[in-house]
Scaffold this motif. Sequence first.
Motif, PDB file in Angstrom:
ATOM      1  N   ALA A 142      10.751  -9.163  -3.569  1.00 44.87           N
ATOM      2  CA  ALA A 142      12.141  -9.386  -3.146  1.00 44.87           C
ATOM      3  C   ALA A 142      13.061  -8.329  -3.770  1.00 44.87           C
ATOM      4  N   HIS A 143      12.886  -8.052  -5.075  1.00 44.99           N
ATOM      5  CA  HIS A 143      13.701  -7.020  -5.732  1.00 44.99           C
ATOM      6  C   HIS A 143      13.409  -5.641  -5.139  1.00 44.99           C
ATOM      7  N   TRP A 144      12.143  -5.348  -4.846  1.00 44.74           N
ATOM      8  CA  TRP A 144      11.786  -4.060  -4.239  1.00 44.74           C
ATOM      9  C   TRP A 144      12.501  -3.920  -2.894  1.00 44.74           C
ATOM     10  N   CYS A 145      12.515  -4.978  -2.100  1.00 46.27           N
ATOM     11  CA  CYS A 145      13.200  -4.942  -0.800  1.00 46.27           C
ATOM     12  C   CYS A 145      14.687  -4.645  -0.986  1.00 46.27           C
ATOM     13  N   ALA A 146      15.300  -5.296  -1.964  1.00 46.94           N
ATOM     14  CA  ALA A 146      16.729  -5.078  -2.228  1.00 46.94           C
ATOM     15  C   ALA A 146      16.983  -3.648  -2.694  1.00 46.94           C
ATOM     16  N   GLU A 147      16.149  -3.141  -3.576  1.00 46.85           N
ATOM     17  CA  GLU A 147      16.338  -1.798  -4.138  1.00 46.85           C
ATOM     18  C   GLU A 147      16.037  -0.693  -3.125  1.00 46.85           C
ATOM     19  N   ASN A 148      15.230  -0.983  -2.120  1.00 49.83           N
ATOM     20  CA  ASN A 148      14.817   0.038  -1.158  1.00 49.83           C
ATOM     21  C   ASN A 148      15.515  -0.074   0.194  1.00 49.83           C
ATOM     22  N   GLY A 149      16.519  -0.918   0.287  1.00 55.51           N
ATOM     23  CA  GLY A 149      17.333  -0.980   1.495  1.00 55.51           C
ATOM     24  C   GLY A 149      16.636  -1.549   2.710  1.00 55.51           C
ATOM     25  N   VAL A 150      15.778  -2.544   2.503  1.00 59.67           N
ATOM     26  CA  VAL A 150      15.147  -3.213   3.638  1.00 59.67           C
ATOM     27  C   VAL A 150      16.239  -3.882   4.467  1.00 59.67           C
TER      28      VAL A 150
ATOM     29  N   GLY B 203       0.827  -1.204   0.000  1.00 60.67           N
ATOM     30  CA  GLY B 203       0.000   0.000   0.000  1.00 60.67           C
ATOM     31  C   GLY B 203       0.860   1.252   0.000  1.00 60.67           C
ATOM     32  N   GLU B 204       0.445   2.252   0.781  1.00 62.78           N
ATOM     33  CA  GLU B 204       1.154   3.538   0.843  1.00 62.78           C
ATOM     34  C   GLU B 204       2.587   3.390   1.338  1.00 62.78           C
ATOM     35  N   LEU B 205       2.854   2.355   2.124  1.00 60.79           N
ATOM     36  CA  LEU B 205       4.199   2.147   2.663  1.00 60.79           C
ATOM     37  C   LEU B 205       5.238   2.036   1.548  1.00 60.79           C
ATOM     38  N   ALA B 206       4.841   1.499   0.401  1.00 62.75           N
ATOM     39  CA  ALA B 206       5.787   1.352  -0.715  1.00 62.75           C
ATOM     40  C   ALA B 206       6.379   2.694  -1.135  1.00 62.75           C
ATOM     41  N   GLY B 207       5.638   3.779  -0.937  1.00 60.66           N
ATOM     42  CA  GLY B 207       6.130   5.101  -1.320  1.00 60.66           C
ATOM     43  C   GLY B 207       6.776   5.883  -0.191  1.00 60.66           C
ATOM     44  N   THR B 208       6.579   5.455   1.055  1.00 62.31           N
ATOM     45  CA  THR B 208       7.113   6.202   2.207  1.00 62.31           C
ATOM     46  C   THR B 208       8.202   5.453   2.969  1.00 62.31           C
ATOM     47  N   PHE B 209       8.486   4.222   2.564  1.00 59.20           N
ATOM     48  CA  PHE B 209       9.477   3.394   3.242  1.00 59.20           C
ATOM     49  C   PHE B 209      10.843   4.068   3.210  1.00 59.20           C
ATOM     50  N   LYS B 210      11.555   3.998   4.340  1.00 62.57           N
ATOM     51  CA  LYS B 210      12.902   4.583   4.429  1.00 62.57           C
ATOM     52  C   LYS B 210      13.949   3.474   4.493  1.00 62.57           C
ATOM     53  N   GLU B 211      15.032   3.672   3.751  1.00 66.30           N
ATOM     54  CA  GLU B 211      16.137   2.716   3.756  1.00 66.30           C
ATOM     55  C   GLU B 211      16.572   2.423   5.190  1.00 66.30           C
ATOM     56  N   GLY B 212      16.832   1.149   5.473  1.00 62.28           N
ATOM     57  CA  GLY B 212      17.280   0.740   6.802  1.00 62.28           C
ATOM     58  C   GLY B 212      16.152   0.299   7.719  1.00 62.28           C
ATOM     59  N   GLU B 213      14.916   0.437   7.265  1.00 65.84           N
ATOM     60  CA  GLU B 213      13.785  -0.051   8.048  1.00 65.84           C
ATOM     61  C   GLU B 213      13.528  -1.507   7.654  1.00 65.84           C
TER      62      GLU B 213
END
Length: 181
Positions: free
Chosen positions: A87-95, A47-57
């Motif tokens: 999985a790729h989104w997690c890698a690209e967004n610094g999960v 949802g909205e988290l995909a656009g507000t997620f911060k690297e390292g979270e």
Amino acid sequence: HLDAPAHFLLGGQTLEHVPLTRCLGRAHVVDLTDLAPKALMEVEHLGELAGTFKEGESLLLRTGWSRHFADYEYFRGYFPRVSEGLAHWCAENGVKMIGVEAPSVADVNHLPEVTRIHQILLEAEIVIVEGLVHLDRIVSDTVFFGALPLKIGRGDGSPCRAFAVEGDLDETAILASSGEG
């Protein structure tokens, strides 16, 4: 259970080399309890988290699957699982960490899938935590989450003590006091 990079990566980091700071931090609890068995967890499910997620979270994906722990089907691969796109989104967004209630992030009966999803996440140094329980007891959308593994020499995975703390918590002070922050 916590997976270190060596779990699926030749020459990957083993447990004793994974800093505890990689196993602690702010996590978003994503409610995916409406997903059907064997469904793929996709980026749009954030949802909205995909656009507000911060690297390292981190992400805790609540599917309700832990309620099946005593059932035969728990380990059979019927559980919702992480898609290649997520999985790729997690890698690209610094999960930092991804936690699931199922025994795996991917279909345990499909070796190419389980290998690929683990490799994508672990190559990005994302700590994988599987087999979580009681995510249904978390009220907040955001928590301080920890998954502390045993310090097993040359280990690729470990049982862990996983916990979530709701409410205000000085994450920086906790990480600094761990001696690794």
